[in-house]
Scaffold this motif. Structure first.
Motif, mmCIF file in Angstrom:
data_model
loop_
_atom_site.group_PDB
_atom_site.id
_atom_site.type_symbol
_atom_site.label_atom_id
_atom_site.label_comp_id
_atom_site.label_asym_id
_atom_site.label_seq_id
_atom_site.Cartn_x
_atom_site.Cartn_y
_atom_site.Cartn_z
ATOM 1 N N TYR A 53 1.256 7.205 -1.073
ATOM 2 C CA TYR A 53 0.621 6.040 -0.309
ATOM 3 C C TYR A 53 1.382 4.829 -1.205
ATOM 4 O O TYR A 53 1.865 4.594 -1.989
ATOM 5 N N VAL A 54 0.882 3.546 -0.426
ATOM 6 C CA VAL A 54 1.405 2.653 -0.180
ATOM 7 C C VAL A 54 -0.351 1.212 0.239
ATOM 8 O O VAL A 54 -0.049 1.840 0.835
ATOM 9 N N VAL A 55 -0.325 0.242 -0.778
ATOM 10 C CA VAL A 55 -1.228 -0.012 -0.718
ATOM 11 C C VAL A 55 -0.934 -1.843 -0.840
ATOM 12 O O VAL A 55 -0.099 -2.075 -1.581
ATOM 13 N N ARG A 56 -1.494 -2.133 0.788
ATOM 14 C CA ARG A 56 -1.049 -3.530 1.008
ATOM 15 C C ARG A 56 -2.167 -3.967 0.955
ATOM 16 O O ARG A 56 -3.114 -4.098 2.347
ATOM 17 N N GLY A 57 -2.367 -5.660 -0.046
ATOM 18 C CA GLY A 57 -4.080 -6.019 0.604
ATOM 19 C C GLY A 57 -5.416 -4.811 0.450
ATOM 20 O O GLY A 57 -4.857 -4.108 -0.547
ATOM 21 N N ASP A 58 -6.178 -4.890 1.394
ATOM 22 C CA ASP A 58 -6.725 -3.396 1.426
ATOM 23 C C ASP A 58 -6.613 -2.934 2.244
ATOM 24 O O ASP A 58 -7.523 -1.555 2.642
ATOM 25 N N HIS A 59 -5.347 -2.584 2.974
ATOM 26 C CA HIS A 59 -4.999 -1.487 3.501
ATOM 27 C C HIS A 59 -3.972 -0.089 3.062
ATOM 28 O O HIS A 59 -3.329 -0.647 1.844
ATOM 29 N N ILE A 60 -4.065 0.686 3.399
ATOM 30 C CA ILE A 60 -3.916 1.773 2.482
ATOM 31 C C ILE A 60 -3.225 2.830 3.674
ATOM 32 O O ILE A 60 -3.369 3.084 4.146
ATOM 33 N N ASP A 61 -1.866 3.222 3.249
ATOM 34 C CA ASP A 61 -0.984 4.060 4.105
ATOM 35 C C ASP A 61 -0.371 5.501 3.289
ATOM 36 O O ASP A 61 -0.303 5.239 2.444
ATOM 37 N N TYR A 62 -1.162 6.667 4.439
ATOM 38 C CA TYR A 62 -0.607 7.521 3.468
ATOM 39 C C TYR A 62 0.843 8.395 3.880
ATOM 40 O O TYR A 62 0.617 8.302 5.539
ATOM 41 N N TRP A 63 1.461 9.442 3.219
ATOM 42 C CA TRP A 63 2.327 10.047 4.097
ATOM 43 C C TRP A 63 2.563 11.392 2.738
ATOM 44 O O TRP A 63 3.050 11.859 2.051
ATOM 45 N N ASP A 64 1.649 12.283 3.587
ATOM 46 C CA ASP A 64 1.515 13.684 3.653
ATOM 47 C C ASP A 64 3.456 14.466 2.873
ATOM 48 O O ASP A 64 3.726 14.205 3.504
ATOM 49 N N ASP A 65 2.960 15.417 2.084
ATOM 50 C CA ASP A 65 4.111 15.509 2.342
ATOM 51 C C ASP A 65 4.264 17.526 4.055
ATOM 52 O O ASP A 65 6.118 17.888 3.320
ATOM 53 N N THR A 66 3.561 17.550 4.069
ATOM 54 C CA THR A 66 3.822 17.978 5.131
ATOM 55 C C THR A 66 4.863 17.679 6.418
ATOM 56 O O THR A 66 5.213 17.660 7.737
ATOM 57 N N GLY A 67 4.252 16.079 5.872
ATOM 58 C CA GLY A 67 4.724 15.319 7.104
ATOM 59 C C GLY A 67 4.590 14.017 8.120
ATOM 60 O O GLY A 67 4.382 13.257 9.023
ATOM 61 N N PHE A 68 3.008 14.790 8.148
ATOM 62 C CA PHE A 68 1.826 14.013 9.180
ATOM 63 C C PHE A 68 1.310 12.476 8.282
ATOM 64 O O PHE A 68 1.792 12.346 6.654
ATOM 65 N N THR A 69 0.800 11.332 8.962
ATOM 66 C CA THR A 69 0.412 10.182 8.036
ATOM 67 C C THR A 69 -1.092 9.542 8.856
ATOM 68 O O THR A 69 -1.067 9.995 9.866
ATOM 69 N N ALA A 70 -0.794 8.543 7.755
ATOM 70 C CA ALA A 70 -2.408 8.614 8.255
ATOM 71 C C ALA A 70 -2.796 6.984 7.257
ATOM 72 O O ALA A 70 -2.212 6.277 6.376
ATOM 73 N N ASP A 71 -4.021 6.746 7.608
ATOM 74 C CA ASP A 71 -4.375 5.298 6.959
ATOM 75 C C ASP A 71 -4.972 4.781 6.089
ATOM 76 O O ASP A 71 -6.647 5.832 7.121
ATOM 77 N N GLY A 72 -6.313 3.793 5.811
ATOM 78 C CA GLY A 72 -7.270 3.477 5.208
ATOM 79 C C GLY A 72 -7.627 2.076 5.089
ATOM 80 O O GLY A 72 -6.448 1.187 5.147
ATOM 81 N N THR A 73 -8.351 1.512 4.760
ATOM 82 C CA THR A 73 -9.336 0.509 4.791
ATOM 83 C C THR A 73 -10.073 -0.292 3.468
ATOM 84 O O THR A 73 -10.893 0.430 4.021
ATOM 85 N N PHE A 74 -9.592 -0.615 2.618
ATOM 86 C CA PHE A 74 -11.165 -1.030 1.608
ATOM 87 C C PHE A 74 -11.701 -2.295 1.819
ATOM 88 O O PHE A 74 -11.147 -3.134 2.453
ATOM 89 N N ILE A 75 -13.615 -1.402 2.229
ATOM 90 C CA ILE A 75 -14.362 -2.810 2.499
ATOM 91 C C ILE A 75 -15.136 -2.799 1.775
ATOM 92 O O ILE A 75 -15.938 -2.063 1.448
ATOM 93 N N ASP A 76 -15.293 -3.842 0.441
ATOM 94 C CA ASP A 76 -16.733 -4.185 -0.644
ATOM 95 C C ASP A 76 -16.256 -2.843 -1.281
ATOM 96 O O ASP A 76 -17.123 -2.533 -1.236
ATOM 97 N N GLY A 77 -15.593 -2.283 -1.343
ATOM 98 C CA GLY A 77 -14.926 -0.778 -2.382
ATOM 99 C C GLY A 77 -15.204 -0.585 -2.155
ATOM 100 O O GLY A 77 -16.010 0.570 -2.755
#
Length: 90
Positions: A53-77
Motif C-alpha cells: 500500500y501507499v498513502v498520499r495525504g488521506d488517500h490509500i492505494d492497495y496492490w494485492d499480491d493476487t493482482g487486484f487493486t483497491a483504494d480508500g480514504t481516511f476521513i476524520d480518523g
C-alpha cells in the motif's frame, strides 16, 4: 519495494495510519504494516488478502499480491475502503 514518492507521500514506517483498522463488527481487520505491506483478515480467515500500500495525504492505494487493486480514504480518523468503514484499533 519501489514506492512512488512525492511531497504528499510519507514513508510507511513513519506514517500515523500504520496499525490495525477494523470494521465495527470486527469481521474485517486491516493491518497496515510499517514496511508498506498490509495483511487483511476476514472472519476466522487470517491473511485473506496481502499486498502493498501507499498513502498520499488521506488517500490509500492497495496492490494485492493476487493482482487486484483497491483504494480508500481516511476521513476524520476513519478509513473508508471498498464500501466498508474501518476504525483504528487502539
Amino acid at each position: 519495494m519501489n514506492v512512488e514518492r512525492n511531497s504528499d507521500t510519507q514513508a510507511p514506517e513513519n506514517h500515523p495510519y500504520v496499525g490495525m483498522w477494523v470494521t465495527a463488527d470486527g469481521y474485517i481487520r486491516h493491518n497496515l504494516l510499517a514496511n508498506g505491506r498490509y495483511d487483511e483478515a476476514r472472519g476466522t480467515r487470517e491473511s485473506a488478502y496481502r499486498g502493498r500500500y501507499v498513502v498520499r495525504g488521506d488517500h490509500i492505494d492497495y496492490w494485492d499480491d493476487t493482482g487486484f487493486t483497491a483504494d480508500g480514504t481516511f476521513i476524520d480518523g476513519v478509513l473508508h475502503h471498498a464500501g466498508m468503514i474501518l476504525y483504528r484499533q487502539k
